[in-house]
Motif scaffolding. Structure first.
Motif, short mmCIF file in Angstrom:
data_model
loop_
_atom_site.label_atom_id
_atom_site.label_comp_id
_atom_site.label_asym_id
_atom_site.label_seq_id
_atom_site.Cartn_x
_atom_site.Cartn_y
_atom_site.Cartn_z
N ILE A 110 -19.42 -24.79 24.45
CA ILE A 110 -18.68 -23.72 23.78
C ILE A 110 -19.24 -22.36 24.21
O ILE A 110 -18.49 -21.45 24.57
N ASP A 111 -20.56 -22.21 24.17
CA ASP A 111 -21.18 -20.95 24.57
C ASP A 111 -20.84 -20.61 26.02
O ASP A 111 -20.50 -19.47 26.35
N TRP A 112 -20.92 -21.64 26.89
CA TRP A 112 -20.65 -21.40 28.31
C TRP A 112 -19.20 -21.01 28.53
O TRP A 112 -18.92 -20.08 29.29
N THR A 113 -18.26 -21.70 27.91
CA THR A 113 -16.84 -21.39 28.13
C THR A 113 -16.48 -20.02 27.56
O THR A 113 -15.63 -19.33 28.12
N ASN A 121 -10.70 -24.30 27.15
CA ASN A 121 -11.82 -25.23 27.02
C ASN A 121 -12.61 -24.97 25.75
O ASN A 121 -13.04 -25.91 25.07
N THR A 122 -12.81 -23.69 25.43
CA THR A 122 -13.53 -23.34 24.20
C THR A 122 -12.85 -23.97 23.00
O THR A 122 -13.51 -24.58 22.14
N LEU A 123 -11.55 -23.82 22.93
CA LEU A 123 -10.79 -24.34 21.79
C LEU A 123 -10.94 -25.86 21.71
O LEU A 123 -11.17 -26.42 20.62
N ASP A 124 -10.82 -26.53 22.84
CA ASP A 124 -10.94 -27.99 22.87
C ASP A 124 -12.31 -28.42 22.38
O ASP A 124 -12.44 -29.30 21.52
N TYR A 125 -13.38 -27.83 22.94
CA TYR A 125 -14.74 -28.20 22.56
C TYR A 125 -15.01 -27.90 21.10
O TYR A 125 -15.65 -28.69 20.39
#
Length: 199
Positions: A110-113, A121-125
């Motif tokens: 999450i931090d990386w995306t 990707n953030t939303l998915d994770y």
């Protein structure tokens, strides 16, 4: 005694038949001094082994050099509680350990995306992390940030309202200050979407 032997013979015979039907030539059962066991030379694949191996490589890797495809694969391997419904001590311990491990990995991703502005990707994770821990404040905040980054401030507000209700009713907690800040940002973004344009 005889009934137990019959069950064992039936099981080993069934296993051999199933593997031979798939073209497997090596005998899957070997006799040792202590009894029968699966042939250790049989190549095997287990998603748990792969998850732990990939998870270990992620933890050792640099956050600046993530291979997104590899890490998407890690996340995809974790599909929910391990051996859900099994309450043996070892199963409960493994389930908790893997849940913590998956949560830590998702937090990293999450931090990386977010840094890379890969908001889908953030939303998915973040949603996957909330499946593991519905009270995870940073994951709720990440969902709001992702929606704002994707140009969906109304969805960010909706998520805030659901989270606020959840935190108050289930955990007797209030939204964090960063969540309140992003709620305000979402409100401003919604207002801008509805501002009349000058012709």
């Amino acid at each position: 005694m005889q009934k137990g032997r019959n069950c064992l013979y039936w099981s080993t015979s069934t296993l051999r038949q199933c593997l031979k039907a798939d073209g497997f030539e090596m005998d899957p059962i070997v006799r040792t001094a202590s009894g029968l066991q699966l042939n250790p030379e049989i190549p095997r694949w287990h998603d748990l082994d792969l998850f732990e191996k990939l998870a270990d490589s992620v933890r050792k890797g640099s956050t600046n050099a993530y291979n997104i495809e590899e890490y998407l694969h890690v996340v995809d391997l974790y599909r929910g509680p391990y051996l859900e419904g099994a309450y043996y001590d070892w199963a409960v311990n493994d389930r908790h350990r893997l849940e913590v491990q998956a949560g830590e990995l998702l937090s990293r991703f999450i931090d990386w995306t977010l840094q890379k502005q890969r908001f889908s990707n953030t939303l998915d994770y973040a949603l996957r992390l909330l499946d593991i821990d519905p009270s995870h404040n940073d994951a709720h905040l990440a969902v709001m940030k992702a929606f704002l980054g994707l140009g969906k401030p109304k969805d960010a507000l909706d998520h805030f309202e659901r989270t606020e209700r959840l935190l108050r009713t289930e955990y007797d907690e209030e939204p964090t200050i960063p969540m309140l800040e992003y709620r305000q940002r979402a409100l401003l973004a919604v207002d801008q979407l509805h501002e009349p344009t000058i012709q």
